[in-house]
Design a protein around this motif. Structure first.
Motif, PDB file in Angstrom:
ATOM      1  N   UNK A   1      66.085 -43.711  25.174  1.00  0.00           N
ATOM      2  CA  UNK A   1      66.450 -42.626  24.267  1.00  0.00           C
ATOM      3  C   UNK A   1      67.848 -42.831  23.697  1.00  0.00           C
ATOM      4  N   UNK A   2      68.779 -43.289  24.534  1.00  0.00           N
ATOM      5  CA  UNK A   2      70.152 -43.520  24.049  1.00  0.00           C
ATOM      6  C   UNK A   2      70.194 -44.608  22.992  1.00  0.00           C
ATOM      7  N   UNK A   3      69.264 -45.551  23.063  1.00  0.00           N
ATOM      8  CA  UNK A   3      69.238 -46.654  22.103  1.00  0.00           C
ATOM      9  C   UNK A   3      68.350 -46.360  20.900  1.00  0.00           C
ATOM     10  N   UNK A   4      67.891 -45.131  20.771  1.00  0.00           N
ATOM     11  CA  UNK A   4      67.072 -44.769  19.631  1.00  0.00           C
ATOM     12  C   UNK A   4      65.660 -45.310  19.693  1.00  0.00           C
ATOM     13  N   UNK A   5      65.116 -45.457  20.890  1.00  0.00           N
ATOM     14  CA  UNK A   5      63.743 -45.940  21.065  1.00  0.00           C
ATOM     15  C   UNK A   5      62.923 -44.817  21.701  1.00  0.00           C
ATOM     16  N   UNK A   6      62.227 -44.007  20.913  1.00  0.00           N
ATOM     17  CA  UNK A   6      61.373 -42.964  21.505  1.00  0.00           C
ATOM     18  C   UNK A   6      60.280 -43.611  22.357  1.00  0.00           C
ATOM     19  N   UNK A   7      60.084 -43.098  23.542  1.00  0.00           N
ATOM     20  CA  UNK A   7      59.095 -43.691  24.452  1.00  0.00           C
ATOM     21  C   UNK A   7      58.534 -42.623  25.366  1.00  0.00           C
TER      22      UNK A   7
END
Length: 508
Positions: A134-140
């Protein structure tokens, strides 16, 4: 019992495009879509949240989408870049488990069996993984279960961050839609038309009727999800329990700190190997930077070992190639080629000294790690009459094969990888040469032995010009200055083609 963590990255093409183009203007303010050509028609491949709100959908013609949303911002889809990004994500996930497999085009499987205790449990591991993404902008979305099928279903259709207890996935799967079984499009569409909307409804039906109506694929997927049938995952590295991890309260970057950490984590894995009576031939220490990049340092041993001090000495010179960036937050270690290793008692006769292998092993290890495994090897005999096939490469300290070369047929110390052509002059057609030219220099023959005739290995069917496809007559010759050569005449006189001369090796 295995525990599998499934990670799903919804709309992965949009995520990776945004990460590759962080400074592109316009796409963040309105609807955005990625396009690809299909049969000469431009179609939407992936769309963002704003495009979904405008009722656009993947697979739609670009012209139709532009008519509904004139301000739609588009870019070309790059599936190769998406795949490379997913592979990079799988390499990053090594910090959580050494066994990571790519799942389709937007997901990963992690075998976390025996590694969750490093985080304090599965829930803490799952929360840490999702928070970092989430911090790296990767929704998962992610879930944990006993089987890949159950973890896949819960990650995509279950509650966020759901963890199925051991042997407890059946109850959780019952309320999920049939699409959670990873069926083909036809079965996924047909089941709801028959009133079968949830997996629990399928569980109560006779298996024979299910297989007859929908094929064996449905029952296989059902068994895989419940653990009644196995499912093989293709990991990017071999699955292994020999994995450990160190995390730091504050990132480290100083060379002395990196060297100290290598010693600490190597001692950690070596203690486990000693307790289990095992030794490893390969070690890989991976430094995980704050920006998510993983930087490995590898060391190999000629013989299985678990001496932490010796392994640390092999790894520390490789730290020169480690760029800590803004800091290292996690270090992991992976032991490969693990074999049983029993303790050896030291010799009582001190005068006899250590065995030859024990003396050579440290030197061989240093050479292998400095030059590479493919450059340090030992020649062993192989059963073949053809000279270039009578030698195979083996590990320097591997056990002897028990085979030996025939002393009646000596072979040169240096055998060329491929024979080199020469021009030769002989008194009679079947005589050894009296002189020959090689690499632009003449050599007058003073002594010669032979011939030794070697025929083709007809069962292999190779008939190249310098291969064993023709009859060879080998001679051991010595020139006037003492140089000793192994040369051969290929072919026979009177067959319509003049024989050719080649040099195949040197005796000294």
């Amino acid at each position: 019992m295995a525990r599998i963590l499934s990670v799903w990255c919804p709309n992965w093409p949009i995520t990776t495009w945004r990460r590759r183009n962080p400074n592109s203007g316009g796409w963040g303010e309105g609807a955005f879509a990625l396009l690809a050509s299909e049969g000469g028609t431009r179609r939407l491949v992936a769309i963002d949240e704003a495009a979904q709100a405008l009722n656009l959908r993947p697979g739609q013609k670009a012209a139709d989408a532009m008519a509904l949303a004139p301000n739609l911002v588009t870019a070309d889809h790059d599936p190769e870049a998406d795949r490379a990004a997913l592979e990079a994500l799988s390499d990053w996930c090594v910090r959580f488990s050494p066994a990571v497999a790519i799942d389709g085009v937007d997901g990963l499987f992690l075998d976390i069996t025996g590694t969750d205790h490093l985080w304090g449990g599965e829930a803490a591991m799952l929360a840490d993984l999702l928070a970092r993404l989430s911090r790296w902008g990767v929704p998962a979305q992610a879930a944990v279960a006993d089987t890949p099928g159950a973890a896949w279903a819960l990650a995509r259709f279950g509650q966020p961050g759901q963890i199925a207890p051991p042997d407890g996935q059946r109850a959780l799967l019952a309320d999920l839609p049939v699409a959670a079984l990873r069926l083909d499009e036809a079965a996924t569409a047909q089941l709801p038309r028959l009133g079968l909307f949830h997996i629990g409804q399928i569980l109560g039906l006779p298996r024979a009727q299910l297989a007859k109506r929908f094929g064996m694929h449905l029952t296989l997927r059902l068994d895989q999800a419940l653990g009644a049938a196995g499912e093989a995952l293709v990991f990017r590295r071999p699955a292994s329990p020999w994995f450990d991890r160190l995390a730091f309260a504050e990132p480290i970057s100083a060379p002395d700190d990196l060297a100290r950490v290598v010693g600490d984590i190597t001692a950690l894995i070596c203690r486990r190997l000693e307790v289990e009576g095992q030794g490893a031939r390969r070690l890989e220490v991976v430094f995980h930077r704050l920006d998510g990049k993983a930087m490995p340092a590898r060391a190999g041993l000629a013989r299985p070992g678990r001496d932490a001090a010796r392994l640390t000495r092999l790894l520390i010179p490789k730290l020169d190639r480690i760029d800590p960036g803004f800091g290292i937050e996690v270090v992991t270690i992976f032991a490969g080629d693990v074999e049983p290793l029993t303790a050896v008692q030291a010799r009582l006769d001190a005068e006899a000294g250590a065995g030859l292998d024990e003396t050579l092993a440290p030197l061989v290890d240093r050479l292998i790690n400095r030059l590479g495994e493919d450059r340090v090897w030992r020649a062993d005999p192989h059963e073949s009459h053809v000279p270039e096939r009578s030698v195979i490469r083996r590990a320097p300290l591997a056990s002897p094969s028990g085979k030996s070369w025939d002393p009646e047929r000596p072979r040169p110390v240096r055998l060329f990888k491929r024979p080199e052509p020469i021009t030769a002059l002989a008194k009679l057609p079947d005589d050894p040469p009296v002189q020959f030219h090689w690499r632009g220099r003449p050599h007058r023959v003073r002594r010669a032995e032979g011939p030794e005739r070697i025929g083709q290995e007809w069962w292999r069917g190779d008939f190249d010009d310098t291969g064993p496809g023709k009859i060879r007559d080998y001679y051991r010759v010595e020139d006037e200055v003492g140089g000793r050569f192994w040369i051969f005449r290929q072919g026979l006189f009177g067959t319509g083609e003049d024989p050719k001369w080649w040099i195949h090796g040197l005796f000294g």
